[in-house]
Motif scaffolding. Sequence first.
Motif, mmCIF file in Angstrom:
data_model
loop_
_atom_site.group_PDB
_atom_site.id
_atom_site.type_symbol
_atom_site.label_atom_id
_atom_site.label_comp_id
_atom_site.label_asym_id
_atom_site.label_seq_id
_atom_site.Cartn_x
_atom_site.Cartn_y
_atom_site.Cartn_z
ATOM 1 N N ILE A 153 1.054 -1.107 0.042
ATOM 2 C CA ILE A 153 -0.092 -0.318 -0.118
ATOM 3 C C ILE A 153 1.139 1.084 -0.150
ATOM 4 C CG2 ILE A 153 -2.064 0.878 1.222
ATOM 5 C CD1 ILE A 153 -2.819 -1.481 1.983
ATOM 6 N N GLU A 154 1.550 1.461 0.715
ATOM 7 C CA GLU A 154 3.470 2.235 0.693
ATOM 8 C C GLU A 154 3.535 2.182 -0.568
ATOM 9 O OE1 GLU A 154 5.399 1.473 4.125
ATOM 10 O OE2 GLU A 154 3.884 2.520 5.924
ATOM 11 N N ASN A 155 3.754 1.884 -1.354
ATOM 12 C CA ASN A 155 4.984 1.582 -2.165
ATOM 13 C C ASN A 155 3.608 2.037 -3.562
ATOM 14 O OD1 ASN A 155 6.816 0.774 -2.762
ATOM 15 N ND2 ASN A 155 6.752 -1.679 -2.579
ATOM 16 N N LYS A 156 2.174 1.853 -3.236
ATOM 17 C CA LYS A 156 1.176 2.391 -4.474
ATOM 18 C C LYS A 156 0.696 3.830 -3.753
ATOM 19 C CE LYS A 156 -1.969 -1.380 -5.404
ATOM 20 N NZ LYS A 156 -2.489 -2.512 -6.240
ATOM 21 N N VAL A 157 0.700 4.263 -2.448
ATOM 22 C CA VAL A 157 0.872 5.212 -2.512
ATOM 23 C C VAL A 157 1.693 6.474 -2.918
ATOM 24 C CG1 VAL A 157 0.543 7.467 -0.204
ATOM 25 C CG2 VAL A 157 -0.814 4.753 -0.372
ATOM 26 N N ASP A 158 3.063 6.084 -2.975
ATOM 27 C CA ASP A 158 4.245 6.870 -3.167
ATOM 28 C C ASP A 158 4.315 7.094 -4.793
ATOM 29 O OD1 ASP A 158 5.387 7.058 -0.660
ATOM 30 O OD2 ASP A 158 6.886 5.187 -0.800
ATOM 31 N N ALA A 159 3.867 6.176 -5.260
ATOM 32 C CA ALA A 159 3.671 6.272 -7.035
ATOM 33 C C ALA A 159 2.384 7.103 -7.290
ATOM 34 C CB ALA A 159 3.564 4.560 -7.847
ATOM 35 N N LEU A 160 2.060 7.219 -6.446
ATOM 36 C CA LEU A 160 0.241 8.306 -6.606
ATOM 37 C C LEU A 160 1.143 9.734 -6.604
ATOM 38 C CD1 LEU A 160 -3.020 7.053 -5.253
ATOM 39 C CD2 LEU A 160 -2.719 6.526 -7.536
#
Length: 163
Positions: A153-160
Amino acid sequence: MGNPVLQLGNSANWQELYSTSVNAQSIGAGYLFAPIPPITVPVLIESHIIALSITSANAKDTWHFGGLLSQKISLGLTVGGLPDADGVQKHRLYLNRLTLLILPKLTATYSVEIEPPKWFRQISVIIWQYVGPESDTTEDLINEIKNVDLPRIENKVDALGGA
């Protein structure tokens, strides 16, 4: 607390704690015997998972009951000058087969007492404690969330945030 996750089938995960054989005492010269008194196991047990083997040399083929086991815990009280040890509940033991017991985790250590059937003239007892890996289904889910889901989830938030 969820269900325990154990490796019961691995013999390396079991430690023999106690073994004894007790005979009933003859009364007089006849065939009368005093019942075998309760067997207090003189070992403090750390694992709440134990297995017992109960056998009797004079057992009939139709006998299946091997006695009762009580978990004894210290309450930290003194009554009449003697330290206490109270039984939590009694567990049925089976004759000529292993009995697996998962006892409540109320204290770090506890003792047990075995009450043989009054008609036994001889009883042999072996107790093992489980010393293998132990986890809990709730702990496993929390670790999965913490170690797998949260980083994803942190990786997806960072990617956004970078888009």
